[in-house]
Design a protein around this motif. Structure first.
Motif, short mmCIF file in Angstrom:
data_model
loop_
_atom_site.label_atom_id
_atom_site.label_comp_id
_atom_site.label_asym_id
_atom_site.label_seq_id
_atom_site.Cartn_x
_atom_site.Cartn_y
_atom_site.Cartn_z
N VAL A 183 0.84 -1.21 0.00
CA VAL A 183 0.00 0.00 0.00
C VAL A 183 0.87 1.26 0.00
N ILE A 184 1.99 1.23 0.71
CA ILE A 184 2.91 2.37 0.69
C ILE A 184 3.35 2.65 -0.74
N GLY A 185 3.78 1.60 -1.44
CA GLY A 185 4.24 1.77 -2.81
C GLY A 185 3.14 2.25 -3.75
N ILE A 186 1.95 1.65 -3.63
CA ILE A 186 0.84 2.04 -4.50
C ILE A 186 0.44 3.49 -4.24
N THR A 187 0.41 3.89 -2.97
CA THR A 187 0.05 5.26 -2.62
C THR A 187 1.06 6.26 -3.17
N LEU A 188 2.34 5.91 -3.08
CA LEU A 188 3.38 6.82 -3.55
C LEU A 188 3.43 6.90 -5.07
N MET A 189 2.91 5.89 -5.76
CA MET A 189 2.92 5.94 -7.23
C MET A 189 2.19 7.17 -7.74
N ARG A 190 1.18 7.62 -7.01
CA ARG A 190 0.46 8.84 -7.42
C ARG A 190 1.42 10.03 -7.45
N VAL A 191 2.34 10.08 -6.47
CA VAL A 191 3.32 11.17 -6.45
C VAL A 191 4.21 11.09 -7.68
N GLY A 192 4.70 9.88 -8.00
CA GLY A 192 5.56 9.71 -9.16
C GLY A 192 4.88 10.10 -10.46
N GLU A 200 17.03 20.79 -5.70
CA GLU A 200 15.72 21.42 -5.86
C GLU A 200 15.48 21.85 -7.30
N ALA A 201 16.57 22.13 -8.03
CA ALA A 201 16.44 22.61 -9.41
C ALA A 201 16.06 21.50 -10.39
N VAL A 202 16.17 20.25 -9.98
CA VAL A 202 15.82 19.14 -10.87
C VAL A 202 14.32 19.23 -11.20
N PRO A 203 13.94 19.25 -12.47
CA PRO A 203 12.52 19.40 -12.83
C PRO A 203 11.68 18.23 -12.33
N GLN A 204 10.40 18.52 -12.09
CA GLN A 204 9.50 17.48 -11.60
C GLN A 204 9.40 16.32 -12.58
N PHE A 205 9.36 16.60 -13.87
CA PHE A 205 9.16 15.51 -14.82
C PHE A 205 10.38 14.58 -14.86
N VAL A 206 11.57 15.09 -14.54
CA VAL A 206 12.74 14.22 -14.42
C VAL A 206 12.58 13.30 -13.22
N LEU A 207 12.16 13.89 -12.11
CA LEU A 207 11.92 13.08 -10.91
C LEU A 207 10.80 12.08 -11.13
N GLY A 208 9.85 12.42 -12.01
CA GLY A 208 8.74 11.50 -12.28
C GLY A 208 9.21 10.19 -12.85
N GLY A 209 10.16 10.25 -13.81
CA GLY A 209 10.68 9.00 -14.37
C GLY A 209 11.35 8.14 -13.32
N ALA A 210 12.08 8.79 -12.40
CA ALA A 210 12.74 8.04 -11.32
C ALA A 210 11.73 7.58 -10.27
N GLY A 211 10.71 8.43 -10.01
CA GLY A 211 9.71 8.08 -8.99
C GLY A 211 8.94 6.82 -9.34
N LEU A 212 8.67 6.61 -10.64
CA LEU A 212 7.97 5.39 -11.03
C LEU A 212 8.76 4.16 -10.62
N VAL A 213 10.09 4.25 -10.69
CA VAL A 213 10.93 3.12 -10.28
C VAL A 213 11.01 3.04 -8.76
N MET A 214 11.36 4.15 -8.11
CA MET A 214 11.56 4.13 -6.66
C MET A 214 10.31 3.66 -5.93
N PHE A 215 9.17 4.25 -6.26
CA PHE A 215 7.95 3.92 -5.54
C PHE A 215 7.38 2.59 -6.00
N GLY A 216 7.55 2.30 -7.30
CA GLY A 216 7.10 1.00 -7.79
C GLY A 216 7.86 -0.14 -7.16
N MET A 217 9.15 0.06 -6.88
CA MET A 217 9.94 -0.99 -6.23
C MET A 217 9.45 -1.25 -4.81
N VAL A 218 8.96 -0.20 -4.15
CA VAL A 218 8.39 -0.40 -2.81
C VAL A 218 7.17 -1.31 -2.90
N ALA A 219 6.28 -1.01 -3.87
CA ALA A 219 5.10 -1.85 -4.05
C ALA A 219 5.49 -3.27 -4.42
#
Length: 512
Positions: free
Chosen positions: A173-182, A404-423
């Motif tokens: 559930v932690i991973g699935i919930t965080l996927m929305r952020v990614g 902080e200067a890293v754009p959100q869409f760059v973090l989005g590509g990484a977030g799908l992996v980071m948060f998806g790995m938690v799930a």
């Protein structure tokens, strides 16, 4: 070596009998030598290996302050201040955990500490509650840290409340919930930004005002937001994802462990080449600045928010217990009850330090345990060196401003992996649960995931419930945890202490 079948080492006041034999003499001679965990390496090697640990955890370490800072709509300078505080506290708490502090704190093994992802969901709920806000978040963190510090010696007694069917459900559930952020990072913001008022309508209104004519009938028609899910931004997010996957497949050893960080760096370079990144604030940032407490004001304390965060900390401490047991096997150090208590006290102390210095709850990072296995270096002094590096990074504002200067869409590509790995880790744990002979486990997982999804799919489901319960009712992680614990007690009862320890050891997962 299984803890369930091996008693803890004898206490000092109960000397063990050692048989007189050449083997025993050799064992005594070996005991006088420093163990691999206590080995002090040359300074150059310590620096190199310590930097490896920092790079492995860096992307995960800065993710939480970025999520919370942007949810609070803080200006870039204050988001950077959160990142600096986080890096500083990561280092300080890592040194306490690995080096030890007095007789009560520190497991004295190669452990890296960072902010836990498990705390994100309740903190986002607090961020959206005007009665709490940023000072309420820090107050709940401090309060939960104090409670965690007090209950640390007793956590091993409640392991039986968190068998794999519970922990696996909560981590999923932690991973699935965080996927929305990614996903929101990748597309440029939450779904309500997908449409904007038609600028042409605003032009008509201004023209009517200037001519003294009747204003056009409103409301303004809504049109697609050109900045939301822009194809070039989505393309960069996809590029980041592909770099991470390529590094994971073709990278060896340490390089594979920094796949996420490599993807973020590659995506940032591409975005900069396309004119989508500005580092002006990095150049303008100070070269050195101390991290000071209570930069956002004095914390405010709300009982429900503190209890909510305490529930998060209990889940985190159960995770840490399993990681300590697994790490003990990896480095060849027997883990006793008092070792676990010292390690868990640092979770509590680190969380207090985090709240005071404007950051969040801390736990051990399991990906760094994987690095210990990759390098074969078991010395805790490597993590002490890594902690010192993080402390130095925390007082260099240009580093935080660059993150902080890293754009959100760059973090989005990484977030799908980071948060998806938690799930995926939660799913892996659940795959080992006995469903064949115990069909009740299916009900535990099904109902608990359902409760965990409530805030995700129906954000206003609790609009008629007491506002004081907002931070609890809007945290899918806590709803899932409470449901899973209670349903497991109802269907399965309590496992034995030996079974609970073995399950914790076998299911070291890392929801950080």
């Amino acid at each position: 070596m299984s803890l369930a079948h091996t008693p803890f080492p004898a206490r000092p006041d109960r000397p063990a009998t050692i048989p007189a034999s050449p083997d025993a003499d050799a064992a005594l001679a070996d005991a006088s030598l420093p163990s691999a965990v206590d080995e002090r390496l040359p300074a150059g090697k310590l620096l190199t290996l310590g930097l490896q640990h920092v790079l492995v955890m860096y992307a995960g370490a800065i993710a939480v302050p970025l999520i919370i800072g942007r949810a609070l709509k803080l200006p870039p300078e204050q988001v950077a201040a959160l990142i600096s505080a986080d890096l500083f506290c990561c280092g300080l708490v890592t040194v306490i955990q690995s080096l030890g502090f007095g007789k009560l704190f520190g497991i004295r093994m190669p452990v890296m500490m960072g902010v836990t992802f498990a705390s994100v969901s309740p903190m986002l709920a607090m961020a959206n509650n005007p009665a709490l806000g940023v000072t309420g978040i820090f107050g709940s963190v401090i309060g939960a840290g104090v409670i965690s510090l007090l209950i640390a010696p007793f956590v091993s007694r409640v392991l039986k409340l968190f068998p794999p069917v519970v922990t696996g459900t909560v981590i999923a559930v932690i991973g699935i919930t965080l996927m929305r952020v990614g996903v929101n990072w990748a597309v440029g913001g939450p779904p309500n930004l997908a449409k904007i008022p038609d600028p042409a309508f605003a032009g008509l209104v201004e023209a009517a005002k200037a001519a003294g004519a009747a204003l056009p009938a409103g409301p303004a028609p809504m049109i697609p937001n050109p900045a939301y899910a822009a194809l070039d931004n989505l393309g960069i997010a996809l590029f980041v994802l592909l770099v991470i996957l390529a590094m994971a497949k073709y990278g060896k050893g340490f390089l594979a462990n920094i796949a996420v960080l490599t993807g973020i760096l590659a995506g940032t370079v591409l975005a900069w080449a396309m004119g989508k990144v500005s580092f002006e604030k990095v150049a303008a940032a100070k070269g050195f600045a101390l991290v000071t407490p209570f930069q956002f004001g004095m914390p405010t304390f709300d009982a429900v928010a503190i209890l909510t965060m305490t529930m998060v900390m209990l889940v985190v401490m159960i995770e840490s217990t399993g990681m300590f047991l697994a790490l003990g096997d990896l480095v060849g150090k027997p883990i006793r009850e008092d070792d676990i208590s010292r390690g868990l006290r640092v979770d509590g102390l680190g969380t207090i330090i985090g709240g005071v210095f404007n950051t969040f709850p801390y736990t051990s990072f399991s990906q760094n345990v994987g690095l210990v296995g990759v390098t074969g270096v078991k010395s805790r002094w490597v993590c002490v060196a890594a902690g010192v590096i993080l402390i130095v990074m925390g007082v260099l504002p240009k580093i935080a401003q660059a993150a902080e200067a890293v754009p959100q869409f760059v973090l989005g590509g990484a977030g799908l992996v980071m948060f998806g790995m938690v799930a995926a880790t939660g799913i892996r744990i659940l795959s080992g649960v006995d469903y064949k002979t115990n069909r009740h486990n299916q009900f535990i997982v099904a109902v608990s995931i359902g409760f965990g999804m409530l805030p995700l799919v129906a954000e206003n489901y609790a609009q008629h419930m007491p506002k004081s319960l907002s931070s609890l009712l809007h945290s899918g992680i806590l709803l899932a945890a409470i449901s899973a614990v209670l349903l497991n007690l109802f269907f399965n009862g309590l496992a034995s202490s030996e079974q609970a320890r073995q399950a914790a050891r076998d299911n070291t997962h890392g929801a950080e």
